[in-house]
Design a protein around this motif. Structure first.
Motif, PDB file in Angstrom:
ATOM      1  N   MET A  40       0.807  -1.216   0.000  1.00  0.00           N
ATOM      2  CA  MET A  40       0.000   0.000   0.000  1.00  0.00           C
ATOM      3  C   MET A  40       0.841   1.267   0.000  1.00  0.00           C
ATOM      4  SD  MET A  40      -3.289  -0.515   2.309  1.00  0.00           S
ATOM      5  CE  MET A  40      -4.755  -1.179   1.554  1.00  0.00           C
ATOM      6  N   ARG A  60      -2.120 -14.005 -18.332  1.00  0.00           N
ATOM      7  CA  ARG A  60      -3.279 -13.175 -18.046  1.00  0.00           C
ATOM      8  C   ARG A  60      -3.226 -11.848 -18.802  1.00  0.00           C
ATOM      9  NH1 ARG A  60      -5.258 -12.043 -11.924  1.00  0.00           N
ATOM     10  NH2 ARG A  60      -7.245 -11.138 -12.434  1.00  0.00           N
ATOM     11  N   VAL A 250      -7.211  -4.737 -10.942  1.00  0.00           N
ATOM     12  CA  VAL A 250      -6.976  -5.890 -10.060  1.00  0.00           C
ATOM     13  C   VAL A 250      -5.539  -5.868  -9.547  1.00  0.00           C
ATOM     14  CG1 VAL A 250      -6.831  -8.403  -9.974  1.00  0.00           C
ATOM     15  CG2 VAL A 250      -8.743  -7.309 -11.117  1.00  0.00           C
ATOM     16  N   ARG A 254      -6.306  -4.735  -5.873  1.00  0.00           N
ATOM     17  CA  ARG A 254      -6.600  -5.957  -5.128  1.00  0.00           C
ATOM     18  C   ARG A 254      -5.327  -6.674  -4.740  1.00  0.00           C
ATOM     19  NH1 ARG A 254     -11.859  -9.022  -6.686  1.00  0.00           N
ATOM     20  NH2 ARG A 254     -11.986  -8.933  -4.434  1.00  0.00           N
ATOM     21  N   GLN A 255      -4.314  -6.578  -5.599  1.00  0.00           N
ATOM     22  CA  GLN A 255      -3.095  -7.311  -5.309  1.00  0.00           C
ATOM     23  C   GLN A 255      -1.979  -6.404  -4.808  1.00  0.00           C
ATOM     24  OE1 GLN A 255      -2.800  -9.556  -9.199  1.00  0.00           O
ATOM     25  NE2 GLN A 255      -3.092 -11.236  -7.777  1.00  0.00           N
ATOM     26  N   ALA A 256      -2.208  -5.096  -4.877  1.00  0.00           N
ATOM     27  CA  ALA A 256      -1.220  -4.116  -4.425  1.00  0.00           C
ATOM     28  C   ALA A 256       0.102  -4.209  -5.192  1.00  0.00           C
ATOM     29  CB  ALA A 256      -0.977  -4.221  -2.918  1.00  0.00           C
ATOM     30  N   PHE A 257       0.049  -4.712  -6.425  1.00  0.00           N
ATOM     31  CA  PHE A 257       1.228  -4.645  -7.301  1.00  0.00           C
ATOM     32  C   PHE A 257       1.155  -3.324  -8.061  1.00  0.00           C
ATOM     33  CE2 PHE A 257       0.828  -9.491  -7.472  1.00  0.00           C
ATOM     34  CZ  PHE A 257       1.754  -9.651  -6.457  1.00  0.00           C
TER      35      PHE A 257
ATOM     36  N   ILE B 112     -14.414  -4.318  -0.802  1.00  0.00           N
ATOM     37  CA  ILE B 112     -13.569  -4.202  -1.988  1.00  0.00           C
ATOM     38  C   ILE B 112     -13.373  -2.737  -2.391  1.00  0.00           C
ATOM     39  CG2 ILE B 112     -15.638  -4.872  -3.295  1.00  0.00           C
ATOM     40  CD1 ILE B 112     -13.867  -5.759  -5.517  1.00  0.00           C
ATOM     41  N   MET B 141      -1.792  -5.768   5.118  1.00  0.00           N
ATOM     42  CA  MET B 141      -1.472  -4.776   4.083  1.00  0.00           C
ATOM     43  C   MET B 141      -1.357  -3.381   4.696  1.00  0.00           C
ATOM     44  SD  MET B 141      -3.898  -5.929   0.945  1.00  0.00           S
ATOM     45  CE  MET B 141      -3.085  -4.968  -0.317  1.00  0.00           C
ATOM     46  N   GLN B 426      -3.262 -11.386   0.106  1.00  0.00           N
ATOM     47  CA  GLN B 426      -4.226 -10.806  -0.827  1.00  0.00           C
ATOM     48  C   GLN B 426      -3.875 -11.037  -2.293  1.00  0.00           C
ATOM     49  OE1 GLN B 426      -7.180  -8.940   0.281  1.00  0.00           O
ATOM     50  NE2 GLN B 426      -6.461 -10.485   1.694  1.00  0.00           N
ATOM     51  N   ASN B 427      -2.606 -10.858  -2.633  1.00  0.00           N
ATOM     52  CA  ASN B 427      -2.253 -10.988  -4.051  1.00  0.00           C
ATOM     53  C   ASN B 427      -2.413 -12.439  -4.507  1.00  0.00           C
ATOM     54  OD1 ASN B 427      -0.075 -11.919  -2.595  1.00  0.00           O
ATOM     55  ND2 ASN B 427       1.231 -10.172  -3.116  1.00  0.00           N
ATOM     56  N   PHE B 428      -2.073 -13.379  -3.604  1.00  0.00           N
ATOM     57  CA  PHE B 428      -2.262 -14.793  -3.914  1.00  0.00           C
ATOM     58  C   PHE B 428      -3.743 -15.092  -4.078  1.00  0.00           C
ATOM     59  CE2 PHE B 428      -3.477 -18.934  -2.169  1.00  0.00           C
ATOM     60  CZ  PHE B 428      -2.818 -19.788  -3.034  1.00  0.00           C
ATOM     61  N   SER B 430      -6.274 -13.257  -4.854  1.00  0.00           N
ATOM     62  CA  SER B 430      -6.902 -12.718  -6.056  1.00  0.00           C
ATOM     63  C   SER B 430      -6.662 -13.652  -7.248  1.00  0.00           C
ATOM     64  CB  SER B 430      -6.338 -11.327  -6.331  1.00  0.00           C
ATOM     65  OG  SER B 430      -6.821 -10.824  -7.532  1.00  0.00           O
ATOM     66  N   ASP B 431      -5.433 -14.122  -7.407  1.00  0.00           N
ATOM     67  CA  ASP B 431      -5.137 -15.047  -8.504  1.00  0.00           C
ATOM     68  C   ASP B 431      -5.750 -16.422  -8.244  1.00  0.00           C
ATOM     69  OD1 ASP B 431      -3.782 -13.183  -9.842  1.00  0.00           O
ATOM     70  OD2 ASP B 431      -1.794 -14.084  -9.670  1.00  0.00           O
ATOM     71  N   GLN B 433      -8.509 -17.244  -6.721  1.00  0.00           N
ATOM     72  CA  GLN B 433      -9.922 -17.378  -7.059  1.00  0.00           C
ATOM     73  C   GLN B 433     -10.122 -17.420  -8.571  1.00  0.00           C
ATOM     74  OE1 GLN B 433     -11.687 -14.183  -4.871  1.00  0.00           O
ATOM     75  NE2 GLN B 433     -11.131 -12.611  -6.337  1.00  0.00           N
ATOM     76  N   TYR B 459       4.750 -14.984  -5.244  1.00  0.00           N
ATOM     77  CA  TYR B 459       4.246 -14.035  -4.249  1.00  0.00           C
ATOM     78  C   TYR B 459       4.777 -14.344  -2.854  1.00  0.00           C
ATOM     79  CZ  TYR B 459       0.859 -13.078  -7.984  1.00  0.00           C
ATOM     80  OH  TYR B 459       0.255 -12.776  -9.176  1.00  0.00           O
TER      81      TYR B 459
END
Lengths: 289, 471
Positions: A40, A60, A250, A254-257, B112, B141, B426-428, B430-431, B433, B459
């Motif tokens: 973050m 992807r 995303v 969601r992934q914070a990348f 979200i 996070m 979180q990053n794991f 997301s992928d 799902q 990750y």
């Protein structure tokens, strides 16, 4: 009235500020895309093009990229074509134009969230109106899973977008057709040209400018499409309807990348430049010619 | 012409001045001393009137003491949730009548959207006084970003180590510090089913994955129009809920925890592979159009008998009750799986105290109020969850499902759910799902295992999850 330097500053000032902010943001995004910002809080660790390398290795990413290309082709051509046909049809229809023009233009007044929700309902394989109409007319064989099928879902989304944007293309074409001197039409009619011949030999060659504007706008829309995907399928089933904009969201949120997300934004920007700049250049030249 | 120029110049100057004023930083509410020139008329004895200019120093009256406020950000916006939130507000205002709550509900299930909003606000250095988050990896996070103040003072003061189950404390502990206050608990591993259908076919609710497959098979044979297992993967996390119970049934709780914390290699360890095999066996029995449905589209058809079973958290009961369907008559639920061990798969809602907030005292009062068993008891009845505090008895809840929730909370082994940001990073997640929803269309086990192994490595799930195993 003569314009002096003060006028110039006064009137161009606001747009300069907007452009400066925009450029600043672009530079910032490019900078972030070259940093290893994960999490973050900002991380300013320069890693060159590593985010891009990661991105280009991701299945992807290429899936989203492919979907954006599908959008460009399957959305722009039908929208523009339908818009032109409707515009010509309305110009032939005389008084009925006043009734039909707002009807065709109406979808454009809806927000994407509304459009998305409506179409998600319509596409519902069981309760949705499309399958039920098919059933009602005894066309049960044509019933589809629509958005529930990864292979069809992107095209379903595109159909919703075409529905929304055809009116937009139509309006531009109506204006262009009205600009054509009426004498040309009358002369053609006197010479016994059919409606189809008039369309082919008078309308089409005379609306190139409108086509340029329409295609340019639709291209930009198809590159930045996000809302419809978000509302109707949320990128699914699986990742089958993801576009670059959605993937960027995303990855970033969601992934914070964040670095990777910025890299996707830059790719979208480059795509937009690659498509829009040569196109604008080409159309400018044609306009001048 | 000349006049025009002058007018134009004037206009420009005025515009620039206005612009400068508009751009000036907003006045800060701090107390300032302002020096002004004031014209004063003085009468002298010689009766000569004279006007002199005297510098006078005026101290403006201090601004009224800044109103005590508490800015709250949360995602409890749906019908019952808002009323539940009002209960918390009511209890808070009773204890702190002088603090005004500034409520900022941000719609979006599972937070979200709130997470996106928070990311911006926290990075911009304008944190709210408190905001909602899930525990574990999602909370991490914010902790990693350095945005939160520990809440150890409240934790100790309220004796939460005894009030809350041990694992709940672990879900909010990072580097030995408690970083959030858990309030409300959902259980993720419930199997809902249509009572009439089960009675008609004379079948018992399944207790293991093999029984689930068997029951689904029976339903499909005898009732071809009924979808044996409901699912709505437009919300992709629903696939994770379903996979999780499969994994729990195949491997048990230990393997479950190990997998989601990166301790198992999905390629070499047989557990994950056999879970995928069982998961694949479920595919023909799933509601065929799950890609077009969200989680909340399923409870209604389940109660009406178009869908036979549905694996989801206890929050699905809220949908059923809201739809007017009766527990025990139209629908029933059992904890799933019950073999090899029935566990409580837990989702935890927490509130935090960010760093650098304007009203730290109000935030502390807010968190204190949340730890109160009375607040939790009343809140969770409406919210459709159960209290984090063990002091709230099972009899607090009017319905059987939540009573059993609370009993299991006190008696069964509690395992953090992977979905909704508890265990897996979180990053794991997301992928993950996406892998699971994609798998439901391809059934390609090897590909799913390879992709899972890849993201686990990329990750650094093991490293990211070390907090869970920290002593």
């Amino acid at each position: 009235m003569r314009y002096n330097r003060l006028h110039v500053i006064l009137f161009l000032g606001p747009i300069l500020i907007i452009v400066a902010v925009l450029c600043g943001m672009i530079v910032w995004t490019v900078a972030v895309s070259m940093d290893n910002w994960v999490g973050m809080a900002p991380v300013w660790k320069f890693i060159g093009f590593e985010n891009y390398a990661t991105l280009f290795k991701m299945e992807r990413f290429w899936n989203a990229f492919k979907n954006n290309l599908i959008w460009m082709v399957a959305f722009i051509v039908p929208s523009a074509l339908l818009g032109l046909l409707l515009a010509y049809g309305l110009s032939l229809s005389g008084r009925a134009e006043a009734l039909f023009r707002p009807i065709f233009l109406y979808p454009l007044a809806l927000s994407f969230v509304v459009t998305g929700t409506l179409w998600a309902w319509m596409y519902d394989p069981e309760a949705g109106v499309i399958n039920n109409i098919l059933k009602g007319f005894g066309l049960g064989n044509f019933i589809q899973p629509w958005i529930a099928d990864p292979k069809q879902a992107t095209y379903c989304l595109i159909a919703a977008a075409i529905w929304q944007y055809t009116g937009f293309a139509m309006t531009l074409y109506i204006a262009a057709i009205r600009d054509i001197p009426i004498e040309i039409f009358e002369a053609a009619k006197v010479d016994g040209a059919s409606a189809l011949q008039i369309f082919r030999h008078i309308v089409v060659p005379n609306v190139t400018q409108a086509t340029m504007v329409t295609i340019g706008m639709l291209t930009i829309f198809s590159l930045k499409v996000f809302d419809l995907v978000w509302v109707i399928t949320f990128g699914g089933p699986g990742t089958s309807t993801e576009v670059l904009g959605f993937f960027m969201f995303v990855a970033t949120y969601r992934q914070a990348f964040v670095g990777l997300g910025a890299a996707i934004s830059v790719v979208i920007l480059i795509l937009a430049i690659l498509v829009v700049v040569p196109y604008s250049w080409w159309s400018m030249r044609r306009m001048q010619a | 012409m000349k006049h025009k120029r002058i007018y134009t110049s004037l206009c420009v100057i005025v515009s620039i001045a206005l612009l400068a004023v508009a751009c000036a930083p907003a006045a800060t509410p701090s107390v300032q001393t302002v020096e002004v020139m004031k014209t004063v008329e003085v009468m002298k004895t010689v009766e000569v009137e004279k006007t002199v200019e005297v510098p006078v120093t005026l101290t403006p009256p201090p601004p009224p003491e800044e109103a005590k406020e508490l800015t709250v950000y949360h995602w409890w916006t749906a019908g019952g949730e808002k009323q539940a939130m009002d209960v918390i507000f009511k209890h808070f205002n009773a204890a702190n009548p002088d603090i005004k709550i500034v409520d900022n509900p941000i719609a979006g299930g599972g937070g979200i959207t709130l997470k996106t909003v928070m990311q911006g606000m926290l990075a911009a250095g304008i944190p709210p006084d408190t905001f909602q988050t899930l525990s574990g990896s999602e909370l991490k996070m914010y902790v990693d970003g350095g945005y939160l103040d520990p809440v150890d003072d409240i934790w100790k003061d309220k004796n939460l180590d005894t009030d809350y189950p041990e694992v709940v404390g672990r879900m909010v502990t990072f580097d030995g510090k408690k970083m959030a206050i858990p309030v409300s608990i959902h259980r993720a591993n419930w199997l809902f089913y249509n009572v009439a259908l089960f009675n008609e076919l004379n079948i018992q609710p399944p207790t293991t994955i093999d029984e689930l497959i068997e029951v689904a098979k029976t339903i499909k044979e005898k009732k071809p129009d009924v979808a044996p297992i409901g699912l709505g993967t437009r919300d992709k996390w629903t696939a994770v809920f379903l996979f999780d119970v499969v994994l729990l049934s195949v491997g048990g709780a230990d393997k479950y925890e190990q997998f989601y914390t990166g301790q198992l290699d999905p390629v070499t360890d047989p557990t994950v592979k056999s879970a995928f095999e069982k998961f694949k066996e479920l595919i023909p029995y799933l509601y065929p159009y799950h890609g077009a449905k969200s989680w909340s589209d399923i409870p209604g058809p389940l109660a009406q008998g178009q869908i036979a079973m549905y694996v989801l958290g206890d929050f699905a009961a809220g949908q059923l009750v809201a739809g007017g369907y009766k527990e025990g008559v139209d629908w029933e639920a059992v904890a799933f799986p019950q073999q090899p061990e029935e566990v409580f798969l837990m989702i935890v809602d927490c509130f935090t105290r960010p760093k650098g907030i304007k009203h730290p005292e109000a935030a502390t009062a807010w968190l204190n109020n949340l730890t109160d068993p009375a607040t939790q008891a009343e809140f969770t009845i409406i919210k459709g969850s159960i209290a984090a505090s063990k002091l709230v008895p099972a009899s607090n809840y009017p319905d059987s499902l939540h009573q059993r929730d609370a009993e299991a909370w006190a008696q069964k082994r509690i395992v953090p759910a992977s979905a909704h940001g508890a265990l897996a990073p979180q990053n794991f997640l997301s992928d993950w799902q996406d892998i699971l929803t994609g798998f439901l269309f391809t059934g390609d086990i090897q590909r799913a295992l390879d992709s899972t192994a890849l993201i686990m490595k990329n990750y650094d799930v093991a490293g990211q999850s070390a907090w869970y195993w920290a002593k």
